[in-house]
Scaffold this motif. Structure first.
Motif, mmCIF file in Angstrom:
data_model
loop_
_atom_site.group_PDB
_atom_site.id
_atom_site.type_symbol
_atom_site.label_atom_id
_atom_site.label_comp_id
_atom_site.label_asym_id
_atom_site.label_seq_id
_atom_site.Cartn_x
_atom_site.Cartn_y
_atom_site.Cartn_z
ATOM 1 N N MET A 216 -74.315 2.668 -86.533
ATOM 2 C CA MET A 216 -74.017 2.123 -87.855
ATOM 3 C C MET A 216 -75.000 1.010 -88.208
ATOM 4 O O MET A 216 -75.497 0.931 -89.342
ATOM 5 C CB MET A 216 -72.584 1.588 -87.899
ATOM 6 C CG MET A 216 -71.508 2.646 -87.758
ATOM 7 S SD MET A 216 -69.847 1.904 -87.812
ATOM 8 C CE MET A 216 -68.825 3.295 -87.302
ATOM 9 N N LEU A 217 -75.274 0.149 -87.237
ATOM 10 C CA LEU A 217 -76.224 -0.945 -87.468
ATOM 11 C C LEU A 217 -77.605 -0.396 -87.779
ATOM 12 O O LEU A 217 -78.290 -0.882 -88.695
ATOM 13 C CB LEU A 217 -76.277 -1.845 -86.226
ATOM 14 C CG LEU A 217 -77.273 -3.011 -86.277
ATOM 15 C CD1 LEU A 217 -76.930 -3.963 -87.419
ATOM 16 C CD2 LEU A 217 -77.293 -3.757 -84.948
ATOM 17 N N ASP A 218 -78.017 0.623 -87.046
ATOM 18 C CA ASP A 218 -79.323 1.240 -87.263
ATOM 19 C C ASP A 218 -79.426 1.821 -88.671
ATOM 20 O O ASP A 218 -80.419 1.628 -89.377
ATOM 21 C CB ASP A 218 -79.541 2.331 -86.219
ATOM 22 C CG ASP A 218 -80.929 2.943 -86.296
ATOM 23 O OD1 ASP A 218 -81.915 2.179 -86.272
ATOM 24 O OD2 ASP A 218 -81.034 4.190 -86.369
ATOM 25 N N ARG A 219 -78.385 2.520 -89.113
ATOM 26 C CA ARG A 219 -78.391 3.106 -90.455
ATOM 27 C C ARG A 219 -78.404 2.018 -91.533
ATOM 28 O O ARG A 219 -79.053 2.167 -92.579
ATOM 29 C CB ARG A 219 -77.172 4.010 -90.649
ATOM 30 C CG ARG A 219 -77.156 5.216 -89.743
ATOM 31 C CD ARG A 219 -78.233 6.214 -90.117
ATOM 32 N NE ARG A 219 -78.170 7.393 -89.285
ATOM 33 C CZ ARG A 219 -78.976 7.634 -88.248
ATOM 34 N NH1 ARG A 219 -79.942 6.765 -87.948
ATOM 35 N NH2 ARG A 219 -78.846 8.739 -87.541
ATOM 36 N N LYS A 220 -77.687 0.947 -91.285
ATOM 37 C CA LYS A 220 -77.631 -0.147 -92.257
ATOM 38 C C LYS A 220 -79.007 -0.811 -92.400
ATOM 39 O O LYS A 220 -79.454 -1.090 -93.516
ATOM 40 C CB LYS A 220 -76.593 -1.178 -91.826
ATOM 41 C CG LYS A 220 -76.230 -2.183 -92.920
ATOM 42 C CD LYS A 220 -75.047 -3.020 -92.498
ATOM 43 C CE LYS A 220 -74.597 -3.925 -93.645
ATOM 44 N NZ LYS A 220 -74.004 -3.173 -94.765
ATOM 45 N N ILE A 221 -79.672 -1.041 -91.284
ATOM 46 C CA ILE A 221 -81.006 -1.654 -91.322
ATOM 47 C C ILE A 221 -81.988 -0.744 -92.035
ATOM 48 O O ILE A 221 -82.816 -1.196 -92.843
ATOM 49 C CB ILE A 221 -81.479 -1.970 -89.885
ATOM 50 C CG1 ILE A 221 -80.627 -3.089 -89.286
ATOM 51 C CG2 ILE A 221 -82.956 -2.372 -89.885
ATOM 52 C CD1 ILE A 221 -80.901 -3.357 -87.819
ATOM 53 N N ALA B 267 -81.322 1.463 -94.367
ATOM 54 C CA ALA B 267 -81.009 1.458 -95.797
ATOM 55 C C ALA B 267 -81.538 0.191 -96.476
ATOM 56 O O ALA B 267 -82.095 0.255 -97.578
ATOM 57 C CB ALA B 267 -79.503 1.580 -95.999
ATOM 58 N N ILE B 268 -81.364 -0.939 -95.826
ATOM 59 C CA ILE B 268 -81.859 -2.207 -96.387
ATOM 60 C C ILE B 268 -83.377 -2.170 -96.505
ATOM 61 O O ILE B 268 -83.950 -2.583 -97.519
ATOM 62 C CB ILE B 268 -81.395 -3.393 -95.519
ATOM 63 C CG1 ILE B 268 -79.877 -3.554 -95.605
ATOM 64 C CG2 ILE B 268 -82.080 -4.681 -95.956
ATOM 65 C CD1 ILE B 268 -79.300 -4.577 -94.643
ATOM 66 N N ALA B 269 -84.031 -1.658 -95.461
ATOM 67 C CA ALA B 269 -85.498 -1.585 -95.466
ATOM 68 C C ALA B 269 -86.013 -0.673 -96.572
ATOM 69 O O ALA B 269 -87.072 -0.920 -97.156
ATOM 70 C CB ALA B 269 -85.995 -1.104 -94.111
ATOM 71 N N ASP B 270 -85.252 0.390 -96.870
ATOM 72 C CA ASP B 270 -85.658 1.346 -97.919
ATOM 73 C C ASP B 270 -85.172 0.956 -99.303
ATOM 74 O O ASP B 270 -85.436 1.667 -100.285
ATOM 75 C CB ASP B 270 -85.132 2.752 -97.581
ATOM 76 C CG ASP B 270 -85.761 3.315 -96.318
ATOM 77 O OD1 ASP B 270 -86.852 2.838 -95.946
ATOM 78 O OD2 ASP B 270 -85.172 4.220 -95.712
ATOM 79 N N GLY B 271 -84.415 -0.136 -99.388
ATOM 80 C CA GLY B 271 -83.903 -0.570 -100.678
ATOM 81 C C GLY B 271 -82.747 0.261 -101.181
ATOM 82 O O GLY B 271 -82.458 0.278 -102.382
#
Length: 265
Positions: free
Chosen positions: A73-78, A80-84
């Motif tokens: 979950m943390l990996d997916r969240k990071i 998503a944030i990086a991709d805007g």
């Protein structure tokens, strides 16, 4: 006339004060008494003991406490944030008794049909995957549900011998401490089921508009059908492949004998 006698007493020598050794002198003394290899050896064994203690404590805690967040979950969240992109995680923990046994059966039929019988590993499937991969074909996995839970809850994504070794270690622990029902409960709550979506309850609410407790056999099979690649396939808009795989899983569920197959986990 008496003789005068004099008693001579020995005086205690004055206590000599020695200067406190400098850090460099202490270091040289340490090097003389202990080799660097011995120091590293002790450090290594201490690290192993700490790791065993912490890992065992985590497994014991998660036997009773819901797993609200995972490294995946943390990996997916990071990402998503990086991709805007929208980085909200959709996850809703539900106890095993509040989840339809149709979806529990569906993931077993789809991912690991020997789940009720094995002790964490399907060695026949692992050997088959090894031979397949050795021929240079597309990488094929053979992870059981227990192995997937060990990876998703305690480890990171990716392929490496270190991660696989740790995965085997945590698989043995959860098989021994958690038991089959708890492993399946955690899997149903943390498995990635769609974009930024984890667990069958979140997927059911998001894509079907109702709780996972009332999932039908076909709905459950469709959730299981996207599990190999939940970011590529869609539950809401199933492709021809997902529909065919859904029908295949339904037949497998029927062939296993229905919900009775997982009634004695």
């Amino acid at each position: 006339m008496g003789k005068n006698t004099f008693k001579i007493t020995e005086q205690e020598p004055m206590e000599e004060t020695t200067p406190k050794p400098s850090w460099w002198q202490r270091y040289k003394t340490f090097r003389e008494d202990h080799t660097f290899a011995q120091y590293l050896q002790r450090l290594f064994f201490k690290a192993i003991l700490y790791f065993l203690g912490i890992s065992l404590a985590l497994v014991l805690i998660f036997k009773f406490v819901p797993v609200w967040f995972t490294p995946t979950m943390l990996d997916r969240k990071i990402e998503a944030i990086a991709d805007g992109r929208d980085s909200e995680i959709y996850s809703d923990w539900e106890p095993y008794e509040n989840i339809s046994k149709e979806v529990a059966l569906a993931v077993v039929a789809s991912e690991d049909q020997l789940f009720p019988e094995h002790h964490g590993f399907d060695f026949d499937a692992m050997w088959g995957a090894f031979r397949h991969n050795f021929k240079g074909k597309k990488i094929k996995g053979a992870s059981t549900i227990s192995q997937q839970v060990a990876k998703n809850v305690f480890l990171w994504q990716g392929r490496s011998y270190v991660r696989k070794a740790l995965e085997a270690y945590f698989t043995l622990l959860i098989e021994l401490i958690w038991g089959k029902e708890r492993i399946l409960e955690v899997y149903l709550n943390v498995a990635e089921t769609g974009k930024m979506t984890f667990g069958v309850e979140a997927a059911s609410l998001k894509y079907y508009g109702h709780s996972a407790k009332s999932l039908t056999r076909v709905e459950a099979a469709r959730i299981a059908a996207v599990l190999p690649s939940p970011n590529r396939f869609s539950i809401k808009k199933p492709s021809g492949y997902v529909q065919r795989r859904t029908n295949f899983i339904v037949r497998q569920m029927r062939g296993l004998g229905g919900k009775q197959y997982i009634s004695n986990l």
